[in-house]
Design a protein around this motif. Structure first.
Motif, PDB file in Angstrom:
ATOM      1  N   GLY A 213       0.810  -1.202   0.000  1.00 32.40           N
ATOM      2  CA  GLY A 213       0.000   0.000   0.000  1.00 32.40           C
ATOM      3  C   GLY A 213       0.849   1.259   0.000  1.00 32.40           C
ATOM      4  O   GLY A 213       0.633   2.179  -0.801  1.00 32.40           O
ATOM      5  N   LEU A 214       1.838   1.311   0.906  1.00 31.79           N
ATOM      6  CA  LEU A 214       2.709   2.477   0.970  1.00 31.79           C
ATOM      7  C   LEU A 214       3.502   2.642  -0.322  1.00 31.79           C
ATOM      8  O   LEU A 214       3.720   3.768  -0.793  1.00 31.79           O
ATOM      9  N   THR A 215       3.932   1.510  -0.899  1.00 33.67           N
ATOM     10  CA  THR A 215       4.671   1.571  -2.158  1.00 33.67           C
ATOM     11  C   THR A 215       3.829   2.211  -3.249  1.00 33.67           C
ATOM     12  O   THR A 215       4.308   3.068  -4.011  1.00 33.67           O
ATOM     13  N   PHE A 216       2.550   1.849  -3.319  1.00 33.74           N
ATOM     14  CA  PHE A 216       1.716   2.386  -4.390  1.00 33.74           C
ATOM     15  C   PHE A 216       1.176   3.780  -4.081  1.00 33.74           C
ATOM     16  O   PHE A 216       0.868   4.531  -5.007  1.00 33.74           O
ATOM     17  N   VAL A 217       1.062   4.142  -2.810  1.00 29.47           N
ATOM     18  CA  VAL A 217       0.739   5.533  -2.495  1.00 29.47           C
ATOM     19  C   VAL A 217       1.858   6.435  -3.045  1.00 29.47           C
ATOM     20  O   VAL A 217       1.609   7.424  -3.746  1.00 29.47           O
ATOM     21  N   THR A 324       6.624   7.707   2.713  1.00 23.89           N
ATOM     22  CA  THR A 324       6.242   6.344   2.313  1.00 23.89           C
ATOM     23  C   THR A 324       7.462   5.490   2.010  1.00 23.89           C
ATOM     24  O   THR A 324       7.449   4.277   2.251  1.00 23.89           O
ATOM     25  N   MET A 325       8.521   6.109   1.487  1.00 26.95           N
ATOM     26  CA  MET A 325       9.740   5.351   1.181  1.00 26.95           C
ATOM     27  C   MET A 325      10.322   4.700   2.431  1.00 26.95           C
ATOM     28  O   MET A 325      10.635   3.506   2.448  1.00 26.95           O
ATOM     29  N   VAL A 326      10.467   5.487   3.489  1.00 20.25           N
ATOM     30  CA  VAL A 326      11.090   4.951   4.694  1.00 20.25           C
ATOM     31  C   VAL A 326      10.121   4.068   5.480  1.00 20.25           C
ATOM     32  O   VAL A 326      10.524   3.080   6.096  1.00 20.25           O
ATOM     33  N   MET A 327       8.818   4.409   5.472  1.00 23.71           N
ATOM     34  CA  MET A 327       7.841   3.599   6.195  1.00 23.71           C
ATOM     35  C   MET A 327       7.726   2.199   5.601  1.00 23.71           C
ATOM     36  O   MET A 327       7.553   1.218   6.330  1.00 23.71           O
ATOM     37  N   ALA A 328       7.839   2.090   4.291  1.00 24.53           N
ATOM     38  CA  ALA A 328       7.732   0.783   3.647  1.00 24.53           C
ATOM     39  C   ALA A 328       8.908  -0.109   3.997  1.00 24.53           C
ATOM     40  O   ALA A 328       8.766  -1.333   4.094  1.00 24.53           O
ATOM     41  N   LEU A 329      10.092   0.483   4.220  1.00 25.00           N
ATOM     42  CA  LEU A 329      11.282  -0.309   4.502  1.00 25.00           C
ATOM     43  C   LEU A 329      11.451  -0.630   5.980  1.00 25.00           C
ATOM     44  O   LEU A 329      12.117  -1.620   6.338  1.00 25.00           O
ATOM     45  N   ASP A 330      10.883   0.181   6.858  1.00 26.76           N
ATOM     46  CA  ASP A 330      11.121   0.032   8.294  1.00 26.76           C
ATOM     47  C   ASP A 330      10.869  -1.374   8.836  1.00 26.76           C
ATOM     48  O   ASP A 330      11.658  -1.883   9.631  1.00 26.76           O
ATOM     49  N   PRO A 331       9.781  -2.061   8.462  1.00 25.17           N
ATOM     50  CA  PRO A 331       9.530  -3.386   9.043  1.00 25.17           C
ATOM     51  C   PRO A 331      10.405  -4.503   8.463  1.00 25.17           C
ATOM     52  O   PRO A 331      10.285  -5.643   8.899  1.00 25.17           O
ATOM     53  N   HIS A 332      11.271  -4.181   7.480  1.00 26.52           N
ATOM     54  CA  HIS A 332      12.024  -5.233   6.786  1.00 26.52           C
ATOM     55  C   HIS A 332      13.518  -4.904   6.731  1.00 26.52           C
ATOM     56  O   HIS A 332      14.116  -4.859   5.655  1.00 26.52           O
ATOM     57  N   SER A 341      14.510  -2.248  -3.740  1.00 33.65           N
ATOM     58  CA  SER A 341      14.495  -2.481  -5.186  1.00 33.65           C
ATOM     59  C   SER A 341      13.108  -2.870  -5.675  1.00 33.65           C
ATOM     60  O   SER A 341      12.648  -2.387  -6.715  1.00 33.65           O
ATOM     61  N   LEU A 342      12.417  -3.741  -4.936  1.00 30.61           N
ATOM     62  CA  LEU A 342      11.074  -4.145  -5.354  1.00 30.61           C
ATOM     63  C   LEU A 342      10.120  -2.959  -5.305  1.00 30.61           C
ATOM     64  O   LEU A 342       9.332  -2.738  -6.246  1.00 30.61           O
ATOM     65  N   GLY A 343      10.196  -2.189  -4.233  1.00 28.29           N
ATOM     66  CA  GLY A 343       9.343  -1.007  -4.136  1.00 28.29           C
ATOM     67  C   GLY A 343       9.636  -0.013  -5.242  1.00 28.29           C
ATOM     68  O   GLY A 343       8.721   0.540  -5.866  1.00 28.29           O
ATOM     69  N   VAL A 387      -4.608   1.539   3.226  1.00 30.90           N
ATOM     70  CA  VAL A 387      -3.440   1.340   4.094  1.00 30.90           C
ATOM     71  C   VAL A 387      -3.786   1.717   5.534  1.00 30.90           C
ATOM     72  O   VAL A 387      -3.413   1.017   6.482  1.00 30.90           O
ATOM     73  N   ASP A 388      -4.503   2.823   5.697  1.00 33.73           N
ATOM     74  CA  ASP A 388      -4.882   3.263   7.038  1.00 33.73           C
ATOM     75  C   ASP A 388      -5.745   2.221   7.738  1.00 33.73           C
ATOM     76  O   ASP A 388      -5.530   1.890   8.908  1.00 33.73           O
TER      77      ASP A 388
END
Length: 396
Positions: A213-217, A324-332, A341-343, A387-388
């Motif tokens: 979701g964050l990636t596509f936002v 969104t860039m950093v939020m998507a990576l934080d859990p991984h 790279s995938l994002g 996402v929310d």
């Protein structure tokens, strides 16, 4: 110099090379259309080809960065980028130029993926957002100065001279990488490239609704900017009659909103929560972009109005993309390179698809451009709502 500022400066200069290849090139698009007899759609395809390869190649650089460290993939990417740039400078026709831009994008992708992984090596959460915003402040020089520089180069050496200048900038970047950027991934933390592990980890990411979701936002926000990049040179010079220099100034004004607002992403994230910032900033972007469409339909789409409302829309977008860039990576953190790279691939491909879908409707007027931007904004807000809700369910 504080370590974070030094890192932001180095990574920002490295990351600026790829957008520089886009922004400096924009004033040349009408001249390329005329000299190569390409037509508007053919000239736009030179940017679409860059975005497409730029997105797809990110799938390669992420795993390489996890396996060999952060610097070697950047060296490889810069080398490919340099070759592609030289080929662009000597392109005899539009098909050759499209192919050379595709090759250029294959190399430039490394400069998008690996710096994000470096940020994740060093920081998380609001601190990572601060560093990302500082890097974007350095990159801010590109949309501010690159089109103006491109206009000057075109006046002296034609549109081919733009690529020779970009080639020189890539050589400077190679030196900067060699002497100013330390390796941030320790040998003991490097992961072997195993196809099964890659498929498994990619599956984890693809099944993570928050990551996707964050990636596509962010991707839909980037898509709106891609639509603007490919359409604005023709709209500003054709519909509004601006010179290449005038276009460069108008383009810089639109970019100021994005990069100035991006500096507030980290502080606002600390105060309000990053999820809240992304949600309301996406809503603001969709609202302003939609209002601009209504204004244009009502006959009020003068140049100052369009530039002013795009300035405001891009300011909201400046809060969305770094967050969104950093939020998507934080859990991984253990697969930050692959996640980056995938994002990045999904976002760039989304941008290329958006430009391709919008291209048949483009007639040189302002309405198709702002309508496509508004559609991206509305879609981004719809995804942000999902996402929310998903985040709230996971928190229960």
């Amino acid at each position: 110099m504080p370590p974070m500022i030094r890192t932001a400066l180095v990574l920002g200069l490295l990351s600026a090379v790829s957008p520089f290849a886009i922004d400096m090139y924009l004033p040349a698009m009408p001249a390329i259309e005329s000299e190569l007899g390409a037509g508007v759609s053919g000239t736009q395809a030179t940017i679409t080809a860059y975005f497409l390869s730029f997105g797809l190649a990110q799938l390669i650089y992420g795993p390489l960065a996890d396996r060999f460290g952060r610097k070697p993939p950047i060296f490889a990417g810069l080398g490919i980028f340099l070759v592609g740039t030289v080929l662009c400078a000597v392109a005899p026709d539009i098909r050759f130029l499209i192919g050379a831009r595709f090759l250029q994008g294959l190399g430039g992708a490394a400069l998008m993926v690996v710096p994000r992984a470096i940020i994740r090596d060093l920081h998380t959460g609001p601190e990572a957002a601060k560093l990302m915003a500082m890097i974007m402040l350095v990159i801010f020089v590109s949309p501010m100065l690159a089109p103006l520089a491109g206009s000057g180069v075109i006046a002296i050496g034609g549109w081919r001279g733009v690529f020779w200048v970009i080639a020189a900038a890539s050589l400077v970047s190679l030196a900067l990488l060699a002497f100013a950027q330390p390796e941030t991934l320790r040998p003991e933390n490097r992961a072997a490239i195993e196809p099964r592990a890659l498929r498994r980890n990619a599956g984890i990411l693809l099944r993570d609704p928050v990551f996707m979701g964050l990636t596509f936002v962010g991707g839909l926000g980037i898509s709106s900017f891609f639509v603007f990049l490919t359409s604005a040179p023709f709209v500003y010079t054709g519909t509004y009659g601006l010179s290449p220099t005038g276009f460069s100034i108008a383009f810089a004004m639109n970019a100021i909103g994005f990069f100035a607002a991006s500096q507030a992403a980290g502080p606002l994230g600390e105060r309000l929560g990053m999820e809240t910032v992304v949600f309301w900033a996406t809503a603001g972007f969709a609202a302003v972009a939609s209002a601009l469409v209504l204004v244009v339909l009502a006959g009020g789409g003068s140049l100052p109005v369009v530039v002013g409302m795009l300035f405001l829309a891009n300011a909201f977008l400046g809060l969305v993309i770094p967050s969104t860039m950093v939020m998507a990576l934080d859990p991984h953190p253990e697969i930050a390179g692959l996640a980056s790279s995938l994002g990045g691939t999904l976002q760039m491909v989304a941008g290329a698809v958006a430009v391709t879908l919008a291209s048949p409707f483009f007639d040189g007027s302002v309405l198709p451009m702002v309508a496509a931007i508004a559609l991206c904004g509305i879609s981004a807000f719809a995804v942000a709502l999902l996402v929310d809700r998903s985040g709230r369910r996971q928190a229960v």
